[in-house]
Enzyme design. Structure first.
Site, mmCIF file in Angstrom:
data_model
loop_
_atom_site.group_PDB
_atom_site.id
_atom_site.type_symbol
_atom_site.label_atom_id
_atom_site.label_comp_id
_atom_site.label_asym_id
_atom_site.label_seq_id
_atom_site.Cartn_x
_atom_site.Cartn_y
_atom_site.Cartn_z
ATOM 1 N N LYS A 1 36.493 35.524 46.984
ATOM 2 C CA LYS A 1 35.695 36.747 46.796
ATOM 3 C C LYS A 1 34.478 36.732 47.720
ATOM 4 O O LYS A 1 34.148 37.735 48.355
ATOM 5 C CB LYS A 1 35.237 36.860 45.334
ATOM 6 C CG LYS A 1 36.341 37.315 44.394
ATOM 7 C CD LYS A 1 35.955 37.159 42.932
ATOM 8 C CE LYS A 1 37.152 37.483 42.033
ATOM 9 N NZ LYS A 1 36.942 37.112 40.631
ATOM 10 N N GLN B 1 32.466 35.201 36.488
ATOM 11 C CA GLN B 1 33.864 34.771 36.544
ATOM 12 C C GLN B 1 34.350 34.305 35.163
ATOM 13 O O GLN B 1 33.703 33.472 34.523
ATOM 14 C CB GLN B 1 34.005 33.631 37.578
ATOM 15 C CG GLN B 1 35.415 33.136 37.781
ATOM 16 C CD GLN B 1 36.329 34.164 38.431
ATOM 17 O OE1 GLN B 1 35.940 34.890 39.349
ATOM 18 N NE2 GLN B 1 37.558 34.255 37.947
ATOM 19 N N ASP C 1 33.258 44.482 37.773
ATOM 20 C CA ASP C 1 34.542 44.131 37.154
ATOM 21 C C ASP C 1 35.034 45.263 36.254
ATOM 22 O O ASP C 1 36.207 45.299 35.890
ATOM 23 C CB ASP C 1 34.378 42.862 36.291
ATOM 24 C CG ASP C 1 35.029 41.636 36.930
ATOM 25 O OD1 ASP C 1 35.863 41.812 37.833
ATOM 26 O OD2 ASP C 1 34.692 40.516 36.502
#
Ligand code: NAD
Length: 289
Positions: A54, A98, A121
């Site tokens: 990422k 995460q 997200d």
């Protein structure tokens, strides 16, 4: 019939190029590049790999990438304090914590603490609610990528039978919301579904997001169906090594489906490209607010 392969890598490269153009324009207009900050707690090797890719993808499109690597014994209070600091930091447009988090930390509480405008997200209940009610939202990256690939393959999906297998907040539920918004007729199957085979046989679109290797047998598919395989399962490759495979019996599906995504090289690359697109969207929305 041999299915046409939806090339996630190529589609993702095109989306990343689009994002890079948008990032250059944003940077010229605002005197700073959009910033994405990723928070990794603990030392799960798979998570570390995701976070690394990422970060690389973020800088490649001209955005500012930052990563906070915290030890596994970080307390929930410490993590919440970091999220609050990132919420207040004007140079941070996107915050990604995460998952999975260590067990002693309540993921729902951490997600709910992220500023919804920085929730790239798309997991915050505000964004989930906005998506469910048809308002503009930051949409979870994996289903967003799947929807782009479905659109590329089929164009208009109005009235088509769509089956989403899996009902997670990360993939299944938002995927069903996107397909509903696109006027497909949507069924959600899950671990308690009685007749999965019957649902698969009727579906023009199948999105498999389960985590069970080869659960969806090719012979069950409706001929010509568009099959999106989200699953990422590590299986024994027979030579002492492992390989990545999907939730769909790919070889069997190739002979029957109209369209199919490979694993790897399908949904995975699209997920990261959609994360970059979400970060640019968040930066633009914050700049306009
Ligand atoms: P999850 O474990 O949260 O959810 C799995 C879902 O599958 C559940 O809703 C469960 O009810 C359903 N299920 C389980 N067994 C079933 C069965 N036999 N029949 C029908 N439904 C069943 O998983 P998730 O986070 O949604 O991820 C699903 C898969 O997608 C995993 O393999 C994951 O690694 C993969 N994934 C890939 C990407 C990507 O970028 N490619 C992103 C997210 C998840």
């Amino acid at each position: 019939m041999t299915a046409r392969i939806i090339d996630g890598k190529a589609r993702a490269a095109a989306l990343r190029a689009e994002v890079a153009t948008g990032v250059a324009a944003f940077t010229a207009a605002h005197g700073r590049a959009p910033g994405l900050t990723v928070v990794l707690v603990g030392d799960d090797p798979a998570s570390a790999v995701y976070v690394g890719s990422k970060g690389k993808a973020t800088t490649e499109v001209g955005m500012i990438s930052a990563t906070h690597r915290l030890p596994a014994d970080t307390s929930e209070a410490e993590l919440l304090a970091l999220v609050a600091a990132l919420n207040a930091d004007e140079t941070v447009d996107g915050i990604l914590v995460q998952l999975p988090l260590p067990r002693h930390i309540d993921s729902d509480r951490v997600i709910a603490a992220i500023d919804p405008m920085k929730d790239v997200d798309g997991f915050h209940p505000v964004n989930a609610g906005r998506l469910a009610t048809g308002l503009d939202a930051l949409v979870p990256c994996t289903p967003s990528g799947c929807m782009l690939m479905i659109r590329e393959a089929l164009g208009d999906v109005t009235g088509l039978e769509a089956l989403v297998i899996g009902r997670s907040n990360i993939v299944g539920k938002p995927m069903a919301a996107l397909l509903t918004a696109a006027s497909a007729t949507v069924t959600i199957a899950h671990s308690r579904t009685r007749d999965l085979a019957g649902h698969v046989a009727r579906a023009d679109i199948v999105v498999a997001a389960v985590g069970v290797a080869h659960l969806v047998k090719g012979a069950l598919l409706k001929p010509g169906a568009c099959v999106i395989d989200v699953g990422m399962n590590r299986i024994d490759a027979g030579d002492g090594k492992t390989r990545l495979t999907g939730d769909v019996d790919y070889e069997g599906a190739l002979a029957r489906a109209g369209w199919i995504t490979p694993v790897p090289g399908g949904v995975g690359p699209m997920t990261i490209a959609c994360l970059l697109a979400n970060t640019l969207k968040a930066a633009r929305a914050r700049a306009a607010a």
